[in-house]
Design a protein around this motif. Structure first.
Motif, PDB file in Angstrom:
ATOM      1  N   PHE A 154      -3.269  -9.114  51.494  1.00  0.00           N
ATOM      2  CA  PHE A 154      -3.833  -8.081  50.625  1.00  0.00           C
ATOM      3  C   PHE A 154      -2.758  -7.068  50.224  1.00  0.00           C
ATOM      4  O   PHE A 154      -1.843  -6.765  50.988  1.00  0.00           O
ATOM      5  CB  PHE A 154      -4.986  -7.368  51.330  1.00  0.00           C
ATOM      6  CG  PHE A 154      -5.549  -6.231  50.521  1.00  0.00           C
ATOM      7  CD1 PHE A 154      -6.110  -6.473  49.280  1.00  0.00           C
ATOM      8  CD2 PHE A 154      -5.498  -4.931  50.989  1.00  0.00           C
ATOM      9  CE1 PHE A 154      -6.617  -5.432  48.518  1.00  0.00           C
ATOM     10  CE2 PHE A 154      -6.009  -3.888  50.236  1.00  0.00           C
ATOM     11  CZ  PHE A 154      -6.571  -4.126  48.996  1.00  0.00           C
ATOM     12  N   SER A 155      -2.874  -6.587  49.009  1.00  0.00           N
ATOM     13  CA  SER A 155      -1.961  -5.557  48.537  1.00  0.00           C
ATOM     14  C   SER A 155      -2.739  -4.590  47.666  1.00  0.00           C
ATOM     15  O   SER A 155      -3.740  -4.964  47.049  1.00  0.00           O
ATOM     16  CB  SER A 155      -0.837  -6.194  47.730  1.00  0.00           C
ATOM     17  OG  SER A 155      -0.200  -5.205  46.964  1.00  0.00           O
ATOM     18  N   ASP A 156      -2.271  -3.335  47.597  1.00  0.00           N
ATOM     19  CA  ASP A 156      -2.921  -2.377  46.704  1.00  0.00           C
ATOM     20  C   ASP A 156      -2.528  -2.664  45.255  1.00  0.00           C
ATOM     21  O   ASP A 156      -3.061  -2.083  44.338  1.00  0.00           O
ATOM     22  CB  ASP A 156      -2.525  -0.940  47.082  1.00  0.00           C
ATOM     23  CG  ASP A 156      -1.024  -0.744  47.077  1.00  0.00           C
ATOM     24  OD1 ASP A 156      -0.312  -1.575  47.674  1.00  0.00           O
ATOM     25  OD2 ASP A 156      -0.540   0.226  46.462  1.00  0.00           O
ATOM     26  N   LYS A 201       1.965   6.245  42.427  1.00  0.00           N
ATOM     27  CA  LYS A 201       2.485   5.300  43.419  1.00  0.00           C
ATOM     28  C   LYS A 201       3.862   4.881  42.913  1.00  0.00           C
ATOM     29  O   LYS A 201       3.978   4.228  41.880  1.00  0.00           O
ATOM     30  CB  LYS A 201       1.556   4.089  43.539  1.00  0.00           C
ATOM     31  CG  LYS A 201       2.144   2.910  44.319  1.00  0.00           C
ATOM     32  CD  LYS A 201       2.288   3.208  45.814  1.00  0.00           C
ATOM     33  CE  LYS A 201       2.545   1.979  46.664  1.00  0.00           C
ATOM     34  NZ  LYS A 201       3.751   1.234  46.348  1.00  0.00           N
ATOM     35  N   GLN A 203      -3.411   6.824  50.645  1.00  0.00           N
ATOM     36  CA  GLN A 203      -4.422   6.246  49.764  1.00  0.00           C
ATOM     37  C   GLN A 203      -5.052   5.051  50.471  1.00  0.00           C
ATOM     38  O   GLN A 203      -4.383   4.287  51.164  1.00  0.00           O
ATOM     39  CB  GLN A 203      -3.769   5.791  48.467  1.00  0.00           C
ATOM     40  CG  GLN A 203      -4.687   4.965  47.585  1.00  0.00           C
ATOM     41  CD  GLN A 203      -3.919   4.244  46.493  1.00  0.00           C
ATOM     42  OE1 GLN A 203      -3.564   4.840  45.495  1.00  0.00           O
ATOM     43  NE2 GLN A 203      -3.643   2.976  46.711  1.00  0.00           N
ATOM     44  N   CYS A 224      -8.886  -3.974  53.660  1.00  0.00           N
ATOM     45  CA  CYS A 224      -8.378  -2.732  53.082  1.00  0.00           C
ATOM     46  C   CYS A 224      -7.019  -2.404  53.683  1.00  0.00           C
ATOM     47  O   CYS A 224      -6.595  -3.006  54.659  1.00  0.00           O
ATOM     48  CB  CYS A 224      -9.365  -1.598  53.300  1.00  0.00           C
ATOM     49  SG  CYS A 224      -9.842  -1.386  54.993  1.00  0.00           S
ATOM     50  N   SER A 225      -6.341  -1.448  53.054  1.00  0.00           N
ATOM     51  CA  SER A 225      -5.037  -1.056  53.567  1.00  0.00           C
ATOM     52  C   SER A 225      -4.774   0.399  53.224  1.00  0.00           C
ATOM     53  O   SER A 225      -5.486   1.002  52.419  1.00  0.00           O
ATOM     54  CB  SER A 225      -3.948  -1.940  52.957  1.00  0.00           C
ATOM     55  OG  SER A 225      -3.851  -1.679  51.577  1.00  0.00           O
ATOM     56  N   SER A 279      -6.910   1.502  49.969  1.00  0.00           N
ATOM     57  CA  SER A 279      -7.144   0.466  48.957  1.00  0.00           C
ATOM     58  C   SER A 279      -8.106  -0.561  49.535  1.00  0.00           C
ATOM     59  O   SER A 279      -7.944  -0.982  50.674  1.00  0.00           O
ATOM     60  CB  SER A 279      -5.839  -0.238  48.584  1.00  0.00           C
ATOM     61  OG  SER A 279      -4.838   0.708  48.301  1.00  0.00           O
ATOM     62  N   ILE A 280      -9.102  -0.933  48.752  1.00  0.00           N
ATOM     63  CA  ILE A 280     -10.118  -1.893  49.242  1.00  0.00           C
ATOM     64  C   ILE A 280     -10.208  -3.076  48.276  1.00  0.00           C
ATOM     65  O   ILE A 280     -10.305  -2.885  47.066  1.00  0.00           O
ATOM     66  CB  ILE A 280     -11.528  -1.254  49.330  1.00  0.00           C
ATOM     67  CG1 ILE A 280     -11.461   0.119  49.997  1.00  0.00           C
ATOM     68  CG2 ILE A 280     -12.492  -2.173  50.067  1.00  0.00           C
ATOM     69  CD1 ILE A 280     -12.784   0.884  49.935  1.00  0.00           C
ATOM     70  N   THR A 288      -1.852   3.123  51.859  1.00  0.00           N
ATOM     71  CA  THR A 288      -0.607   3.167  51.098  1.00  0.00           C
ATOM     72  C   THR A 288      -0.203   4.627  50.923  1.00  0.00           C
ATOM     73  O   THR A 288      -1.075   5.484  50.701  1.00  0.00           O
ATOM     74  CB  THR A 288      -0.825   2.582  49.682  1.00  0.00           C
ATOM     75  OG1 THR A 288      -1.535   1.357  49.796  1.00  0.00           O
ATOM     76  CG2 THR A 288       0.494   2.327  48.968  1.00  0.00           C
ATOM     77  N   ARG A 338      -8.991   2.131  44.694  1.00  0.00           N
ATOM     78  CA  ARG A 338      -8.015   3.016  45.347  1.00  0.00           C
ATOM     79  C   ARG A 338      -8.663   4.382  45.498  1.00  0.00           C
ATOM     80  O   ARG A 338      -9.149   4.948  44.528  1.00  0.00           O
ATOM     81  CB  ARG A 338      -6.755   3.101  44.502  1.00  0.00           C
ATOM     82  CG  ARG A 338      -6.082   1.754  44.299  1.00  0.00           C
ATOM     83  CD  ARG A 338      -5.010   1.842  43.250  1.00  0.00           C
ATOM     84  NE  ARG A 338      -4.382   0.541  43.024  1.00  0.00           N
ATOM     85  CZ  ARG A 338      -3.943   0.143  41.830  1.00  0.00           C
ATOM     86  NH1 ARG A 338      -4.053   0.936  40.783  1.00  0.00           N
ATOM     87  NH2 ARG A 338      -3.374  -1.043  41.701  1.00  0.00           N
ATOM     88  N   GLU A 369      -5.906  -9.439  55.647  1.00  0.00           N
ATOM     89  CA  GLU A 369      -5.052  -8.241  55.663  1.00  0.00           C
ATOM     90  C   GLU A 369      -3.595  -8.583  55.343  1.00  0.00           C
ATOM     91  O   GLU A 369      -2.876  -7.785  54.783  1.00  0.00           O
ATOM     92  CB  GLU A 369      -5.113  -7.570  57.050  1.00  0.00           C
ATOM     93  CG  GLU A 369      -6.520  -7.164  57.480  1.00  0.00           C
ATOM     94  CD  GLU A 369      -6.951  -5.821  56.906  1.00  0.00           C
ATOM     95  OE1 GLU A 369      -6.084  -5.070  56.433  1.00  0.00           O
ATOM     96  OE2 GLU A 369      -8.167  -5.546  56.920  1.00  0.00           O
TER      97      GLU A 369
END
Lengths: 434, 143
Positions: A381-383, B116, B5, B66-67, B7-8, B69, B46, A378
């Motif tokens: 990680f980045s989008d 974005k 959003q 994942c995160s 993101s994975i 955004t 995304r 985590e």
């Protein structure tokens, strides 16, 4: 100190004891083990003429292969009725190596492990959670008997079942955790991810005794920060006795070798020449008190350095550096010697990356091809793809500048790289010799 | 007004996207739109979903990285040149776009694009001033 007399003995006195014990060991092995008799005779070495430690250089080495060839009990020097326990390696790369212990050997082993525990701040008041595997592997039972010898309370949970490990640390008030460093990291990761309310700092855990796989200084720092404990290195190998050959003290600067039981030399792995103290090479062990399975000049393949300093802890025992690699783990990549630990060190030096990696070596045409799989977490990680590819490039660049080899770096999903509660598999070498 | 959003991280190998989508399906999470950016070995999916909090929780417990955004969903007229016009507005206001993708559904006669921005707050301010309609999550989720 658990045994102040021996642990703080003057080096000259230790040497005298070693000489006496070696005389016994050499004769014991020669008279009772056909392998040693044959090897000594072939080398023209007569154990009766052994008079000083310096003479040991004339004695032939014991190789891992010798142990395999004598599978299972061929190197035992006592009749089976004297052997009270056996341990064995997994034998994934050939015949397993089997070692035996007499009652007295088990006593010695418990004694050295008790010394390790005291060096890490342990007392009979401690509650020691032994999360090394129990069974043929020496880790679990080795720590167990040492902790009992010290008079501490043992929680013999063995490896695995992280949920339960965490619960018992909290509920039982465990003060010392013993396991492999990679499993300690796993536990911390698991808690972080699945138990947001779990706070190591509010448990009574104060120290960890980590061994059975090499680890770096960065890994120690990471464990210490994540779990909030002092992390100590314990070292050993089943061929010599199991965990408890050497350990760190409060100074965390080198491992004291219990040289009243184990005599060490450092050799040039290529030539077999004994190197002067302070030089790096392969460490070679000779047991001094073992009855069931004496080892004489056992080539450990572990690369380190031995030296004496005036350690603030008061121990006068010779020290070895943290093992940085094994000569048989050493990868020769396009002519460059590379140890997996060096890669680990580089990864740990990059913000956010964790020591979950695997090195895959293959041959593409005439060239060695190295791919390093690094698990994404985590934190890194980045989008944005650019951030991730930049991380790959950064790892690549650091490896190139530190080791002088170009590698491919591949970010992978977590748990792609096989985790084990025992030793992590770091290298897959697919090259076939042609 | 910000849209969340999801993101994975996905390795580029068979079945990985499928596994991630299965986690969402099993937890009754609806995907409103999805796009994938990839390099040779891995990609980042995304997604705009109806319950990003739950999605993140469930994906993490299935070992996905994942995160979340913040992005902006902006309504555009569905006529030639309207995206160009929007981009001109962005550059006039020095708004840097990190990435963008189209929304699958139209809102009435208008198209929706996801942007974005490097600086989302500045972007919002400028867009509202220019008269753009920034779509709220609630409208999109149809709740």
């Amino acid at each position: 100190m658990f045994n102040k007399e021996y642990e703080s003995m003057h080096p000259s006195k230790i040497k005298a004891i070693q000489t006496e014990r070696l005389k016994w060991t050499l004769k014991h092995a020669y008279n009772n083990v056909p392998h040693y008799k044959k090897a000594f005779d072939k080398a023209g070495f007569n154990p009766d003429r052994f008079s000083s430690l310096d003479d040991l250089k004339y004695v032939p080495f014991l190789m891992k292969q010798d142990m395999r060839d004598n599978y299972p009990f061929g190197l035992f020097a006592v009749p089976m009725e004297k052997v009270v326990r056996v341990h064995s390696s997994s034998g994934t790369t050939g015949n397993a190596t089997v070692v035996g212990y007499t009652k007295s050997d088990i006593e010695v082993w418990a004694e050295v492990v008790a010394r390790v525990l005291v060096a890490a701040g342990g007392t009979e008041k401690d509650i020691i959670q032994v999360a090394y595997g129990y069974g043929l592997f020496t880790g679990g039972l080795g720590l167990h008997y040492g902790a009992e010898k010290l008079g501490a309370t043992v929680v013999p949970i063995s490896g695995g079942n992280t949920e339960r490990q965490l619960m018992l640390i909290k509920d039982f008030g465990t003060t010392i955790l013993a396991c492999t460093p990679s499993y300690a990291v796993n536990m911390a990761d698991y808690a972080e991810k699945n138990k947001p309310d779990y706070d190591f700092k509010s448990t009574r855990l104060k120290a960890g005794i980590f061994g059975a796989e090499p680890s770096t200084e960065n890994m120690r720092k990471m464990i210490e920060t994540k779990i909030g404990i002092d992390a100590y290195d314990i070292y050993g190998l089943s061929e010599v006795i199991g965990p408890g050959v050497s350990c760190e003290c409060s100074e965390k600067n080198g491992l004291h070798i219990f040289e009243d039981h184990f005599y060490v030399e450092v050799i040039d792995p290529e030539t077999g020449e004994v190197l002067p103290e302070g030089e790096q090479g392969e460490i070679v062990y000779t047991s001094l008190t073992k009855e069931a399975c004496p080892v004489i000049r056992y080539r450990s393949r572990d690369i380190t350095r031995i030296y004496r300093d005036s350690c603030k802890c008061g121990r006068t025992l010779v020290k070895m550096e943290k093992v940085t690699g094994r000569s048989d783990d050493m990868l020769i990549i396009r002519g460059v010697n590379v140890f997996p630990m060096q890669i680990e060190s580089i990864l740990m030096g990059i913000e956010g990356t964790e020591p979950h990696y695997q090195i895959i070596v293959d041959r593409k045409g005439a060239l060695d091809d190295v791919e390093i799989m690094v698990e994404v977490n985590e934190k890194v990680f980045s989008d944005k793809l650019g951030v991730l590819t930049a991380l790959e490039d950064r790892i690549k660049d650091r490896i190139r500048s530190a080791l002088g080899i170009s590698v491919r770096v591949k970010l992978v999903e977590p748990s792609t790289i096989q985790r084990s509660d025992g030793k992590a598999k770091r290298v897959i070498d697919k090259r076939t010799l042609t | 007004m910000n849209l969340t959003q999801l993101s994975i991280f996905l390795e580029n190998k068979p079945g990985r996207l499928q596994n991630a989508l299965k986690v969402l399906a099993d937890n009754n999470i609806n995907i409103l739109t999805l796009t994938i950016a990839e390099v040779s070995d891995f990609g980042v999916a995304r997604l705009i979903v109806n319950d990003p909090e739950k999605a993140v929780k469930e994906l993490r417990s299935s070992n996905f990285i994942c995160s979340k955004t913040d992005v902006l969903a902006i309504e555009l007229e569905d006529v030639p040149g309207s995206l160009l016009k929007a981009l001109e507005t962005f550059s006039k206001n020095s708004l840097n776009i990190e990435y963008m993708y189209a929304f699958t559904e139209k809102r009435g006669d208008r198209a929706v694009m996801i942007f974005k921005f490097e600086d989302i707050e500045q972007a919002k301010k400028a867009l509202l001033k220019e008269g753009y309609n920034v779509v709220k999550r609630i409208d999109l989720a149809g709740e």
